[in-house]
Design a protein around this motif. Structure first.
Motif, PDB file in Angstrom:
ATOM      1  N   LEU A   1     -29.956 111.380  53.934  1.00 21.26           N
ATOM      2  CA  LEU A   1     -30.929 112.440  53.682  1.00 21.26           C
ATOM      3  C   LEU A   1     -32.347 111.977  53.955  1.00 21.26           C
ATOM      4  O   LEU A   1     -33.182 112.735  54.448  1.00 21.26           O
ATOM      5  CB  LEU A   1     -30.820 112.921  52.230  1.00 21.26           C
TER       6      LEU A   1
ATOM      7  N   GLY B   1     -25.750 115.253  46.703  1.00 21.53           N
ATOM      8  CA  GLY B   1     -26.926 115.570  47.503  1.00 21.53           C
ATOM      9  C   GLY B   1     -28.121 115.916  46.629  1.00 21.53           C
ATOM     10  O   GLY B   1     -29.252 115.481  46.889  1.00 21.53           O
TER      11      GLY B   1
ATOM     12  N   ASP C   1     -18.767 117.850  45.392  1.00 19.56           N
ATOM     13  CA  ASP C   1     -18.905 117.015  46.591  1.00 19.56           C
ATOM     14  C   ASP C   1     -17.709 117.117  47.527  1.00 19.56           C
ATOM     15  O   ASP C   1     -17.866 117.140  48.746  1.00 19.56           O
ATOM     16  CB  ASP C   1     -18.998 115.528  46.181  1.00 19.56           C
TER      17      ASP C   1
ATOM     18  N   THR D   1     -25.525 108.744  50.621  1.00 21.60           N
ATOM     19  CA  THR D   1     -26.106 110.087  50.736  1.00 21.60           C
ATOM     20  C   THR D   1     -27.617 109.996  50.864  1.00 21.60           C
ATOM     21  O   THR D   1     -28.230 110.658  51.723  1.00 21.60           O
ATOM     22  CB  THR D   1     -25.701 110.937  49.528  1.00 21.60           C
TER      23      THR D   1
ATOM     24  N   TRP E   1     -23.337 110.767  58.741  1.00 19.70           N
ATOM     25  CA  TRP E   1     -23.488 109.542  57.962  1.00 19.70           C
ATOM     26  C   TRP E   1     -24.058 108.389  58.779  1.00 19.70           C
ATOM     27  O   TRP E   1     -24.067 107.249  58.292  1.00 19.70           O
ATOM     28  CB  TRP E   1     -22.139 109.143  57.376  1.00 19.70           C
TER      29      TRP E   1
ATOM     30  N   ARG F   1     -25.454 120.398  48.357  1.00 22.56           N
ATOM     31  CA  ARG F   1     -24.389 119.472  48.740  1.00 22.56           C
ATOM     32  C   ARG F   1     -24.643 118.890  50.133  1.00 22.56           C
ATOM     33  O   ARG F   1     -25.074 119.588  51.043  1.00 22.56           O
ATOM     34  CB  ARG F   1     -23.039 120.185  48.739  1.00 22.56           C
ATOM     35  N   TYR F   2     -24.349 117.582  50.282  1.00 21.10           N
ATOM     36  CA  TYR F   2     -24.479 116.919  51.569  1.00 21.10           C
ATOM     37  C   TYR F   2     -23.133 116.349  51.969  1.00 21.10           C
ATOM     38  O   TYR F   2     -22.486 115.660  51.173  1.00 21.10           O
ATOM     39  CB  TYR F   2     -25.517 115.790  51.505  1.00 21.10           C
TER      40      TYR F   2
END
Length: 481
Positions: free
Chosen positions: A212, A176, A350, A208, A400, A395-396
């Motif tokens: 985002l 992320g 992750d 990702t 999705w 962190r992501y």
């Protein structure tokens, strides 16, 4: 620590790229690339300073090393494509041309993600003697309970050293955070939307980024696709969830079918013999090499990631069946330890993983029942994540399925031991707007192996058009040409 890239380290990595903690974070306006005087021939080199923490601008900055491969037809240049080769922990600074047509019409920009090579890195080891335990802990897998206990102890020693010595950067290495770095690079190069080619782990970085920054997606080609849900979440070790080992039997059978009469040996007979003890072979340079069950599986795995390596795999298996025959020489220098452990920090940040290292044994047994040797090899690659406690506020882990422009996925349907074909199929349905283009071969990655695949890459980056559902390309050549 990455399921695919972490190997036994023989020398300490370089110390370039330390974290700068005294400077304030970058301002809201796009930062500029600082271009440097010297670079590898054909490339322009520079760097970009980005925030250590996107959640705490006062924490300082880190340096991202970047290079540009200029378009050969600058008068008709269409823009910039950003590149990531995989990993995590692999250098991507010097991007390849991708295809001749893309090299002509696009600048291609590669970068070392934070934690890697010429960018800011962590340093776990303070003395070269500490590498001895690293050699025992990583890049292998246990066959007995006694070996399991020793590997757990050695791995804990390595992760304890990282926790003691890695510094604040280790807490800001999630994908992320790296995706936010990629967005800073996009802006620094003046691109309103991202054009990007990522392979392997680079597909997870692309997934990702797309979720985002969905409105900033231009054209994203993701080659050898990681399933982002299984990467980031779920029960058991992440290396078990991804199930790369599940494609090993199909890839191996594809190789053996192509090998035919060139392979008169019994594959399982070779493994049976190795389980009783090592085999000493002599390579083509005359150097004797001791091959253990574990090192044989690792080499077979690596050869199966490229169908073009079939002749080398054949020679290796023939030498194990008959040590009077020469084995292929191994290539490559010692790995960059700091970069590989930086990649391990990305992985362990992750991915959800159990905190009890003892559970890896049962998952490895289960995986080995599906793919002999490859199951244990895959599963134990994430053992350090049991004892390396890392968190990153950046962190992501989903969702999705944010709406984006069309994303192109590439995958090999005869078996990919690192990113299984089933994961690409799942990801096509998971992302909001993705199309899977299939190559009918085994191995890891599709670009450069088929005029059909490369032609679609040219069309996709040039126009945004994706192929019809279910499109399958043929490779330009078989495993033996």
């Amino acid at each position: 620590m990455k399921p695919r890239k972490l190997r036994v380290a023989l020398a300490l990595g370089a110390t370039a790229g330390a974290v700068a903690l005294s400077a304030p974070a970058a301002a809201a306006s796009p930062a500029r690339i600082v271009w440097e005087d010297s670079c590898t021939a054909g490339y322009d080199c520079g760097h970009l300073d980005v925030p250590l923490s996107y959640q705490d601008p006062s924490a300082g900055t880190v340096r991202i090393a970047v290079s540009r491969l200029p378009a050969t037809d600058q008068a008709h240049k269409l823009g910039t494509i950003f590149f990531n080769p995989g990993g995590p922990g692999s250098s991507g600074r010097f991007a390849p041309a991708l295809t001749p047509a893309l090299h002509a019409r696009f600048d291609i920009v590669g970068f070392d993600p934070r934690g890697v090579s010429a960018s800011a890195k962590i340093h776990c080891f303070t003395d070269p003697s500490q590498l001895e335990v690293l050699q025992r802990a990583l890049g292998t897998f246990p066959l007995t309970r006694a070996a399991e206990q020793q590997q757990i102890a050695d791995t804990r020693t390595v992760t304890d050293l990282c926790e003691q010595n890695a510094g604040p950067l280790a807490g800001h290495l999630s994908t992320g955070t790296i995706a936010r770095d990629l967005d800073r690079l996009r802006a620094a190069f003046g691109e309103p939307k991202l054009r990007y080619y990522g392979k392997s782990y680079g597909t997870y970085l692309g997934e990702t980024y797309a979720n985002l920054f969905p409105g900033r997606v231009g054209t994203l080609a993701l080659d050898a696709v990681d399933d982002p849900v299984r990467w980031s979440t779920g029960p058991g070790p992440m290396s078990y969830r991804l199930e790369g080992f599940s494609d090993a039997p199909r890839a191996l059978q594809s190789f053996l079918d192509a090998c035919g009469s060139r392979c008169p040996f019994g594959y399982n007979t070779i493994l049976d013999r190795l389980e009783t003890g090592p085999i000493t072979v002599t390579d083509t340079s005359g150097r004797p090499t001791v091959v253990t069950y574990q090192s044989a599986i690792a080499r077979i795995h690596d050869y199966l990631t490229d169908a073009g390596s079939a002749p080398r795999l054949t020679a290796f298996l023939q030498a194990l069946a008959d040590p009077a025959l020469p084995a292929p020489a191994t290539t490559g220098g010692p790995p960059d330890v700091d970069s590989l452990l930086g990649g391990g920090a990305t992985l362990c940040t992750d991915a959800a993983n159990p905190r009890d290292p003892a559970v890896w044994w049962d998952y490895a047994e289960r995986a080995d029942g599906i793919a002999r040797g490859f199951g244990r090899y895959d599963v134990y690659k994430t053992l350090p994540c049991a004892t390396w406690e890392l968190t990153d506020p950046g962190r992501y882990a989903g969702p999705w399925n944010r709406p984006t422009a069309p994303i192109l996925l590439l995958a090999n349907r005869q078996g990919d031991l690192e990113t299984p074909y089933a994961g690409a199929v799942r990801t096509e349905h998971l992302l909001a707007n993705a199309r899977l283009l299939t190559l009918d071969t085994y191995g890891h990655g599709s670009r450069g192996k088929s005029a059909c695949i490369d032609g679609w890459l040219n069309r996709y980056f040039g126009t945004g058009v994706v192929p019809a559902p279910g499109t399958v390309c043929a490779p330009d050549r078989g495993p033996f040409g």
